[in-house]
Write a protein that holds these residues in place. Structure first.
Motif, PDB file in Angstrom:
ATOM      1  N   LEU A 182      -9.017  -2.306  -1.804  1.00  0.00           N
ATOM      2  CA  LEU A 182      -8.251  -2.884  -2.921  1.00  0.00           C
ATOM      3  C   LEU A 182      -6.951  -3.550  -2.455  1.00  0.00           C
ATOM      4  CD1 LEU A 182      -8.597   0.004  -5.553  1.00  0.00           C
ATOM      5  CD2 LEU A 182      -9.763  -2.214  -5.620  1.00  0.00           C
ATOM      6  N   PHE A 183      -6.275  -2.916  -1.476  1.00  0.00           N
ATOM      7  CA  PHE A 183      -4.911  -3.377  -1.152  1.00  0.00           C
ATOM      8  C   PHE A 183      -4.729  -3.823   0.306  1.00  0.00           C
ATOM      9  CE2 PHE A 183      -4.703   0.300  -4.153  1.00  0.00           C
ATOM     10  CZ  PHE A 183      -4.395  -0.407  -5.301  1.00  0.00           C
ATOM     11  N   GLY A 184      -5.787  -3.734   1.103  1.00  0.00           N
ATOM     12  CA  GLY A 184      -5.615  -3.916   2.561  1.00  0.00           C
ATOM     13  C   GLY A 184      -5.564  -5.346   3.051  1.00  0.00           C
ATOM     14  N   ASN A 185      -6.072  -6.285   2.262  1.00  0.00           N
ATOM     15  CA  ASN A 185      -6.106  -7.691   2.695  1.00  0.00           C
ATOM     16  C   ASN A 185      -6.692  -7.839   4.099  1.00  0.00           C
ATOM     17  OD1 ASN A 185      -4.813  -8.587   0.304  1.00  0.00           O
ATOM     18  ND2 ASN A 185      -2.853  -7.897   1.152  1.00  0.00           N
ATOM     19  N   GLY A 186      -7.684  -7.001   4.404  1.00  0.00           N
ATOM     20  CA  GLY A 186      -8.396  -7.143   5.673  1.00  0.00           C
ATOM     21  C   GLY A 186      -7.617  -6.731   6.912  1.00  0.00           C
ATOM     22  N   GLU A 187      -6.477  -6.020   6.750  1.00  0.00           N
ATOM     23  CA  GLU A 187      -5.689  -5.694   7.946  1.00  0.00           C
ATOM     24  C   GLU A 187      -6.398  -4.658   8.818  1.00  0.00           C
ATOM     25  OE1 GLU A 187      -1.794  -4.518   6.606  1.00  0.00           O
ATOM     26  OE2 GLU A 187      -2.387  -2.421   6.379  1.00  0.00           O
ATOM     27  N   THR A 188      -6.114  -4.715  10.119  1.00  0.00           N
ATOM     28  CA  THR A 188      -6.770  -3.859  11.116  1.00  0.00           C
ATOM     29  C   THR A 188      -5.699  -3.244  12.017  1.00  0.00           C
ATOM     30  OG1 THR A 188      -6.914  -5.612  12.766  1.00  0.00           O
ATOM     31  CG2 THR A 188      -8.750  -5.456  11.196  1.00  0.00           C
ATOM     32  N   PRO A 189      -6.081  -2.281  12.848  1.00  0.00           N
ATOM     33  CA  PRO A 189      -5.103  -1.746  13.807  1.00  0.00           C
ATOM     34  C   PRO A 189      -4.531  -2.858  14.710  1.00  0.00           C
ATOM     35  CG  PRO A 189      -6.999  -0.291  13.693  1.00  0.00           C
ATOM     36  CD  PRO A 189      -7.343  -1.503  12.882  1.00  0.00           C
ATOM     37  N   GLU A 190      -5.398  -3.801  15.101  1.00  0.00           N
ATOM     38  CA  GLU A 190      -4.941  -4.893  15.970  1.00  0.00           C
ATOM     39  C   GLU A 190      -3.929  -5.778  15.255  1.00  0.00           C
ATOM     40  OE1 GLU A 190      -8.346  -3.076  17.438  1.00  0.00           O
ATOM     41  OE2 GLU A 190      -8.272  -4.170  15.535  1.00  0.00           O
ATOM     42  N   SER A 191      -4.230  -6.130  13.979  1.00  0.00           N
ATOM     43  CA  SER A 191      -3.351  -7.077  13.267  1.00  0.00           C
ATOM     44  C   SER A 191      -2.014  -6.439  12.889  1.00  0.00           C
ATOM     45  CB  SER A 191      -4.047  -7.621  12.012  1.00  0.00           C
ATOM     46  OG  SER A 191      -4.136  -6.617  11.013  1.00  0.00           O
ATOM     47  N   THR A 192      -1.998  -5.101  12.743  1.00  0.00           N
ATOM     48  CA  THR A 192      -0.746  -4.426  12.330  1.00  0.00           C
ATOM     49  C   THR A 192      -0.005  -3.791  13.505  1.00  0.00           C
ATOM     50  OG1 THR A 192      -1.985  -2.390  11.961  1.00  0.00           O
ATOM     51  CG2 THR A 192      -1.652  -3.823  10.042  1.00  0.00           C
ATOM     52  N   GLY A 193      -0.714  -3.598  14.627  1.00  0.00           N
ATOM     53  CA  GLY A 193      -0.097  -2.892  15.760  1.00  0.00           C
ATOM     54  C   GLY A 193      -0.011  -1.391  15.524  1.00  0.00           C
ATOM     55  N   LEU A 194      -0.711  -0.895  14.493  1.00  0.00           N
ATOM     56  CA  LEU A 194      -0.691   0.543  14.187  1.00  0.00           C
ATOM     57  C   LEU A 194      -1.902   1.231  14.805  1.00  0.00           C
ATOM     58  CD1 LEU A 194       0.161   0.768  10.361  1.00  0.00           C
ATOM     59  CD2 LEU A 194       1.554   1.652  12.232  1.00  0.00           C
ATOM     60  N   LYS A 195      -1.746   2.511  15.197  1.00  0.00           N
ATOM     61  CA  LYS A 195      -2.915   3.302  15.594  1.00  0.00           C
ATOM     62  C   LYS A 195      -3.855   3.403  14.396  1.00  0.00           C
ATOM     63  CE  LYS A 195      -2.677   7.253  17.976  1.00  0.00           C
ATOM     64  NZ  LYS A 195      -2.632   8.489  17.288  1.00  0.00           N
ATOM     65  N   GLY A 196      -5.168   3.403  14.674  1.00  0.00           N
ATOM     66  CA  GLY A 196      -6.150   3.385  13.590  1.00  0.00           C
ATOM     67  C   GLY A 196      -6.027   4.532  12.605  1.00  0.00           C
ATOM     68  N   ASP A 197      -5.740   5.755  13.125  1.00  0.00           N
ATOM     69  CA  ASP A 197      -5.628   6.905  12.224  1.00  0.00           C
ATOM     70  C   ASP A 197      -4.405   6.780  11.322  1.00  0.00           C
ATOM     71  OD1 ASP A 197      -4.129   7.163  14.567  1.00  0.00           O
ATOM     72  OD2 ASP A 197      -4.155   9.337  14.541  1.00  0.00           O
ATOM     73  N   LYS A 198      -3.332   6.136  11.845  1.00  0.00           N
ATOM     74  CA  LYS A 198      -2.114   5.932  11.039  1.00  0.00           C
ATOM     75  C   LYS A 198      -2.401   4.936   9.908  1.00  0.00           C
ATOM     76  CE  LYS A 198       1.409   7.517  13.938  1.00  0.00           C
ATOM     77  NZ  LYS A 198       0.629   8.348  14.828  1.00  0.00           N
ATOM     78  N   LEU A 199      -3.102   3.856  10.274  1.00  0.00           N
ATOM     79  CA  LEU A 199      -3.413   2.814   9.288  1.00  0.00           C
ATOM     80  C   LEU A 199      -4.232   3.403   8.140  1.00  0.00           C
ATOM     81  CD1 LEU A 199      -3.320  -0.283   8.632  1.00  0.00           C
ATOM     82  CD2 LEU A 199      -5.533  -0.448   9.762  1.00  0.00           C
ATOM     83  N   VAL A 200      -5.280   4.154   8.482  1.00  0.00           N
ATOM     84  CA  VAL A 200      -6.149   4.755   7.458  1.00  0.00           C
ATOM     85  C   VAL A 200      -5.353   5.791   6.646  1.00  0.00           C
ATOM     86  CG1 VAL A 200      -8.227   6.160   7.092  1.00  0.00           C
ATOM     87  CG2 VAL A 200      -8.261   4.280   8.742  1.00  0.00           C
ATOM     88  N   GLY A 201      -4.504   6.547   7.298  1.00  0.00           N
ATOM     89  CA  GLY A 201      -3.674   7.548   6.610  1.00  0.00           C
ATOM     90  C   GLY A 201      -2.746   6.908   5.588  1.00  0.00           C
ATOM     91  N   ASN A 202      -2.216   5.730   5.922  1.00  0.00           N
ATOM     92  CA  ASN A 202      -1.339   5.013   4.973  1.00  0.00           C
ATOM     93  C   ASN A 202      -2.083   4.709   3.684  1.00  0.00           C
ATOM     94  OD1 ASN A 202       0.711   5.074   6.812  1.00  0.00           O
ATOM     95  ND2 ASN A 202       0.467   2.944   7.493  1.00  0.00           N
ATOM     96  N   TYR A 203      -3.380   4.387   3.801  1.00  0.00           N
ATOM     97  CA  TYR A 203      -4.161   4.058   2.590  1.00  0.00           C
ATOM     98  C   TYR A 203      -4.524   5.316   1.795  1.00  0.00           C
ATOM     99  CZ  TYR A 203      -4.005  -0.774   3.754  1.00  0.00           C
ATOM    100  OH  TYR A 203      -3.524  -2.047   3.987  1.00  0.00           O
ATOM    101  N   TYR A 204      -4.593   6.458   2.447  1.00  0.00           N
ATOM    102  CA  TYR A 204      -4.795   7.729   1.727  1.00  0.00           C
ATOM    103  C   TYR A 204      -3.569   7.996   0.846  1.00  0.00           C
ATOM    104  CZ  TYR A 204      -5.929  12.698   0.997  1.00  0.00           C
ATOM    105  OH  TYR A 204      -6.234  13.912   0.447  1.00  0.00           O
ATOM    106  N   VAL A 205      -2.386   7.763   1.403  1.00  0.00           N
ATOM    107  CA  VAL A 205      -1.133   7.922   0.646  1.00  0.00           C
ATOM    108  C   VAL A 205      -1.081   6.877  -0.474  1.00  0.00           C
ATOM    109  CG1 VAL A 205       1.401   7.804   0.787  1.00  0.00           C
ATOM    110  CG2 VAL A 205       0.110   8.920   2.611  1.00  0.00           C
TER     111      VAL A 205
END
Length: 596
Positions: free
Chosen positions: A176-199
């Motif tokens: 719904l809110f990710g606009n296709g962002e990935t760990p590569e595009s954000t520079g975030l570790k994958g688990d952090k990126l997914v955790g942000n969407y849980y919040v």
């Protein structure tokens, strides 16, 4: 044979020959500091079998030991306590037997012994690892290493909780809110990126509840009717039905999380021999539910759900399969345990490292597996541990108020850097050497602070307190190890020199003797720690050894000894202490620096 066993035999012989009584056991304790002696026999329990004055009984046994036991050189009796002094040659012989043995205290597994599988970590793939996971990982890893050292074959494993509504919440929020962002595009570790969407899901869910409440809905109705929750539930149904698009998104986001987890595990210094995934195992138990129905271990209710009645065992009735035929956690855990033994036929027991809120679950699981007739089920152990609190209070994943594991590891290294610079201990180090050392000190402080506490107790974790270079801390012990390495570098002593030829000319200082006694305890401590699944026993033993060494170091000149023989002995004794510290800390997963 250890000192206690040898003395025990002699004490029994003394009692038999002097009083014609066959003692079953002999009680020993450490000699109190104010009395001469190395080990004490407690006479009082013998009064049940021997009539007489405890002091006279002690005197009689003491005289027998001096005459017949070659390592007993003197004794004294205080009330009902027989304090025995052991000859220096006994300790020197012991020392000569172990000083070049870098694996002193460790046993090799015997060929026919069954293996133990230790499960730890077992995270959900909707958020990064946090401080609670750190305690879990450190405990599980350390217990596996201790069991190995005690002579067991060990497999380390985890089950990754990669399915369920919580995973779908992160997936939906990203959609719904990710606009296709990935760990590569954000520079975030994958688990952090997914955790942000849980919040993010939780925030959006709360907003929708507030809107529904404003429309006049009841709180219960608002919580059930929020559209974002309904969409997440729909997504879970699609996943279970194998919907291509949903499964593809699930695989992609879980892949990001696994990469993130692996980085954290590497930084934390833990590893695994086998991985299990809940998405594979949640169906495994169903065939055993069918089997248990046939044999009467389970029964079916009118609505079609399957249950196990454990009331005769002092527990309650437990559901093992829903009315619609789907698996519950218990079904999955039954299946996973059985699958592990299929995959590793030499496994004869398992240790589950899981927080104490699951105590009842494991009581039920172990009992059901016994009822299903699995012999290995009697060797299952729940390594139950207390929560970790912070000075600021409790952590909550949904609200994003957890202490992230990666951040904590980095913060510990940073704190180690600040304290080291304050103390000015690292002159002449390159920047790279300094950063590596800060990591070793920071991680050592974190691991030691958590592992020195009995697993069952809650911990209030204070990062600043854990990095103190004084007291019962990791850095204090690491510093002592580095100090010994410095002594060894300055000594130029040949390791090959044995002391057996000259032991008669060495009279042990009381501090040397105390140190040898402490070293001698290490194999027994390893066995006790394995039996009790308690790294705290290793941690606190190592601290006691270091205190004993520092007392020796302050009272006895090592490099300035009166003779070359004494100097050789003291340097080799220091080296053996360093090896024992290294071995003890290795069992806790803690590195020791050569310089500090």
């Amino acid at each position: 044979m250890g000192l206690q066993e040898t003395l025990s035999d002699y004490v029994k012989q003394a009692v038999k020959s002097s009083f014609n009584v066959a003692l079953e056991s002999v009680e020993f304790q450490s000699t109190r500091k104010e009395f001469a002696g190395d080990i004490t026999v407690v006479v009082f329990p013998m009064l049940r079998f021997i009539k007489g004055n405890p002091v006279q009984i002690g005197e009689t046994i003491g005289n027998y030991l001096v005459e017949n036991a070659k390592d007993v050189k003197a004794f004294n009796v205080v009330k009902g306590f027989l304090n025995i002094e052991i000859s220096d040659s006994y300790y020197l012989n012991f020392f000569n037997g172990i000083k070049d043995n870098e694996t002193f205290g460790f046993l090799q597994p015997s060929a026919n012994e069954k293996a133990i599988m230790v499960e730890y970590s077992s995270p959900n793939t909707n958020k990064p690892l946090h401080l609670g996971h750190i305690r879990n990982n450190l405990l599980g890893y350390s217990v596996a290493e201790i069991l190995k050292a005690s002579g067991k074959k060990v497999y380390k494993t985890q089950i990754i909780n990669d399915r369920g509504i919580h995973i779908c919440k992160s997936m939906l929020a990203w959609k719904l809110f990710g606009n296709g962002e990935t760990p590569e595009s954000t520079g975030l570790k994958g688990d952090k990126l997914v955790g942000n969407y849980y919040v993010k899901f939780d925030q959006e869910y709360k907003n929708q509840i507030q809107s529904l409440l404003a429309e006049g809905r009841s709180e219960e109705d608002a919580k059930k009717s929020a559209s974002i929750l309904l969409e997440a539930q729909d997504m879970l149904r699609k996943w279970e039905a194998g919907d291509k698009e949903t499964v593809s998104l699930w695989e992609k986001m879980n892949g990001w999380v696994y990469d993130g987890f692996n980085e954290t595990y590497k930084n934390l210094g833990v590893d695994f021999d086998a991985l299990y995934f809940e998405s594979n195992t949640y169906l495994l138990g169903k065939e055993f539910v069918a089997e248990g129905l046939k044999t009467g271990v389970f029964y079916k209710r009118e609505d079609g759900s399957v249950w196990c009645d454990l009331t005769e065992d002092g527990l309650d009735e437990k559901i093992v399969q829903r009315a619609d035929g789907t698996a519950v956690y218990m079904t999955q855990d039954i299946g996973t345990a059985i699958q592990r033994v299929k995959d590793y036929p030499d496994v004869g027991g398992m240790v589950y490292t899981v927080g104490n809120e699951q105590d009842y679950h494991f009581q039920v699981l172990f009992l059901i597996l016994k009822k299903l007739g699995f012999d290995w089920a009697k060797n299952l152990y729940h390594l139950s541990y207390g929560m970790v609190d912070l000075p600021s209070g409790k952590m909550k994943s949904r609200e994003g108020t957890v202490v992230d594991a990666d951040d904590l590891i980095a913060d510990m290294a940073k704190t180690a850097e600040e304290i080291s610079e304050e103390l000015g201990k690292l002159d002449g180090y390159s920047e790279e050497e300094k950063q590596e050392l800060y990591k070793i000190i920071g991680l050592g402080a974190l691991k030691y602070y958590i592992l020195k506490v009995d697993p069952k107790k809650r911990i209030l974790f204070d990062p600043k307190e854990s990095i103190d270079f004084q007291g019962n801390t990791g850095p204090f012990i690491q510093y002592t190890y580095a100090r010994i390495q410095s002594i060894l570098r300055k000594s130029n002593i040949d390791d090959a020199v044995t002391l057996s030829a000259v032991e008669g000319s060495i009279e042990l200082h009381s501090k040397e003797k105390e140190l040898l006694k402490q070293i001698q305890l290490f194999p027994e401590v390893v066995q006790n720690a394995a039996e009790n699944h308690s790294p705290a026993l290793i941690a606190n033993y190592t601290y006691d050894l270091v205190k004993e060494f520092n007392s020796f170091y302050q009272n006895v000149s090592i490099l300035g000894a009166d003779s070359e023989t004494e100097k050789t002995f003291r340097v080799q004794l220091s080296k053996t202490v360093a090896n024992t510290i290294k071995n003890g800390f290795g069992l806790l997963g803690i590195q020791v620096p050569e310089r500090m």
